[in-house]
Write a protein that holds these residues in place. Structure first.
Motif, PDB file in Angstrom:
ATOM      1  N   LYS A 254     -19.859 -52.417   4.236  1.00 17.58           N
ATOM      2  CA  LYS A 254     -18.784 -52.737   5.160  1.00 17.58           C
ATOM      3  C   LYS A 254     -18.895 -54.063   5.674  1.00 17.58           C
ATOM      4  O   LYS A 254     -18.065 -54.855   5.739  1.00 17.58           O
ATOM      5  CB  LYS A 254     -18.561 -51.531   6.373  1.00 17.58           C
ATOM      6  CG  LYS A 254     -18.456 -50.229   5.897  1.00 17.58           C
ATOM      7  CD  LYS A 254     -17.257 -50.039   5.527  1.00 17.58           C
ATOM      8  CE  LYS A 254     -17.119 -48.566   5.396  1.00 17.58           C
ATOM      9  NZ  LYS A 254     -16.174 -48.055   4.424  1.00 17.58           N
ATOM     10  N   ALA A 255     -20.049 -54.386   6.125  1.00 14.24           N
ATOM     11  CA  ALA A 255     -20.535 -55.876   6.648  1.00 14.24           C
ATOM     12  C   ALA A 255     -20.099 -56.980   5.594  1.00 14.24           C
ATOM     13  O   ALA A 255     -19.770 -57.973   5.742  1.00 14.24           O
ATOM     14  CB  ALA A 255     -21.839 -55.933   6.984  1.00 14.24           C
TER      15      ALA A 255
ATOM     16  N   ASN B 105     -24.072 -47.898   3.750  1.00 15.20           N
ATOM     17  CA  ASN B 105     -22.486 -47.972   4.036  1.00 15.20           C
ATOM     18  C   ASN B 105     -22.245 -49.182   5.034  1.00 15.20           C
ATOM     19  O   ASN B 105     -21.302 -49.824   4.700  1.00 15.20           O
ATOM     20  CB  ASN B 105     -22.154 -46.444   4.703  1.00 15.20           C
ATOM     21  CG  ASN B 105     -20.696 -46.410   4.908  1.00 15.20           C
ATOM     22  OD1 ASN B 105     -20.102 -46.528   3.886  1.00 15.20           O
ATOM     23  ND2 ASN B 105     -20.319 -46.075   5.959  1.00 15.20           N
ATOM     24  N   LYS B 106     -23.139 -49.143   5.957  1.00 19.60           N
ATOM     25  CA  LYS B 106     -23.065 -50.413   6.851  1.00 19.60           C
ATOM     26  C   LYS B 106     -23.082 -51.727   6.335  1.00 19.60           C
ATOM     27  O   LYS B 106     -22.242 -52.656   6.702  1.00 19.60           O
ATOM     28  CB  LYS B 106     -24.086 -50.215   7.966  1.00 19.60           C
ATOM     29  CG  LYS B 106     -23.772 -49.277   9.074  1.00 19.60           C
ATOM     30  CD  LYS B 106     -24.554 -48.766  10.384  1.00 19.60           C
ATOM     31  CE  LYS B 106     -24.370 -47.901  11.136  1.00 19.60           C
ATOM     32  NZ  LYS B 106     -25.434 -47.712  12.270  1.00 19.60           N
ATOM     33  N   LYS B 107     -24.141 -51.810   5.359  1.00 24.05           N
ATOM     34  CA  LYS B 107     -24.381 -53.018   4.735  1.00 24.05           C
ATOM     35  C   LYS B 107     -23.013 -53.376   4.004  1.00 24.05           C
ATOM     36  O   LYS B 107     -22.900 -54.369   3.880  1.00 24.05           O
ATOM     37  CB  LYS B 107     -25.648 -53.001   3.828  1.00 24.05           C
ATOM     38  CG  LYS B 107     -25.784 -54.299   2.860  1.00 24.05           C
ATOM     39  CD  LYS B 107     -27.291 -53.935   2.441  1.00 24.05           C
ATOM     40  CE  LYS B 107     -27.040 -53.901   1.050  1.00 24.05           C
ATOM     41  NZ  LYS B 107     -28.380 -54.049   0.237  1.00 24.05           N
TER      42      LYS B 107
ATOM     43  N   SER C 181     -30.534 -41.537   6.534  1.00 27.78           N
ATOM     44  CA  SER C 181     -30.297 -42.796   6.943  1.00 27.78           C
ATOM     45  C   SER C 181     -30.252 -43.743   6.100  1.00 27.78           C
ATOM     46  O   SER C 181     -29.643 -44.855   6.429  1.00 27.78           O
ATOM     47  CB  SER C 181     -31.606 -42.931   8.139  1.00 27.78           C
ATOM     48  OG  SER C 181     -32.861 -42.915   7.391  1.00 27.78           O
TER      49      SER C 181
ATOM     50  N   ILE D 196     -26.672 -44.031   5.301  1.00 26.64           N
ATOM     51  CA  ILE D 196     -25.937 -44.640   6.451  1.00 26.64           C
ATOM     52  C   ILE D 196     -26.073 -46.323   6.451  1.00 26.64           C
ATOM     53  O   ILE D 196     -25.260 -47.000   6.566  1.00 26.64           O
ATOM     54  CB  ILE D 196     -26.115 -43.964   7.785  1.00 26.64           C
ATOM     55  CG1 ILE D 196     -25.727 -42.606   7.718  1.00 26.64           C
ATOM     56  CG2 ILE D 196     -25.615 -44.788   8.926  1.00 26.64           C
ATOM     57  CD1 ILE D 196     -26.391 -41.530   8.617  1.00 26.64           C
ATOM     58  N   LYS D 197     -27.278 -46.513   6.285  1.00 27.91           N
ATOM     59  CA  LYS D 197     -27.615 -47.941   6.231  1.00 27.91           C
ATOM     60  C   LYS D 197     -26.706 -48.670   5.239  1.00 27.91           C
ATOM     61  O   LYS D 197     -26.237 -49.774   5.456  1.00 27.91           O
ATOM     62  CB  LYS D 197     -28.967 -48.307   6.215  1.00 27.91           C
ATOM     63  CG  LYS D 197     -29.662 -47.960   7.349  1.00 27.91           C
ATOM     64  CD  LYS D 197     -31.222 -48.278   7.094  1.00 27.91           C
ATOM     65  CE  LYS D 197     -32.163 -47.549   8.274  1.00 27.91           C
ATOM     66  NZ  LYS D 197     -33.589 -47.741   7.888  1.00 27.91           N
TER      67      LYS D 197
END
Length: 78
Positions: free
Chosen positions: A22-23, A18-20, A12, A15-16
């Motif tokens: 991308k943002a 990766n999202k950070k 997790s 995944i977090k």
């Protein structure tokens, strides 16, 4: 721009992260962690970053390696 691999304590966390990335418009892709880098979590993140690496570190990251001439060099360890 430097290329890095981050390894994480948990899936997790990867995944977090990766999202950070991308943002924040940071090029990032999740990948299997090369076994010589960590045996904890099997997912790592390869990303490109040209600022101070400490600006991207969070509690989920176990280690960060810079990739130089095909070699992994440790630049951060929890």
């Amino acid at each position: 721009m430097n290329s890095y691999v981050a390894v994480f304590f948990t899936h997790s966390g990867a995944i977090k992260f990766n999202k950070k990335c991308k943002a924040n418009n940071i090029e990032c892709e999740l990948m299997p962690v090369p076994r010589q880098l960590s045996s904890n979590c099997g997912i790592g993140a390869k990303f490109k970053f040209d600022q101070n690496i400490m600006d991207i570190v969070d509690d989920e990251i176990e280690k960060i390696f810079i990739i130089e001439e095909g070699e992994y060099k440790l630049v951060y360890s929890e």
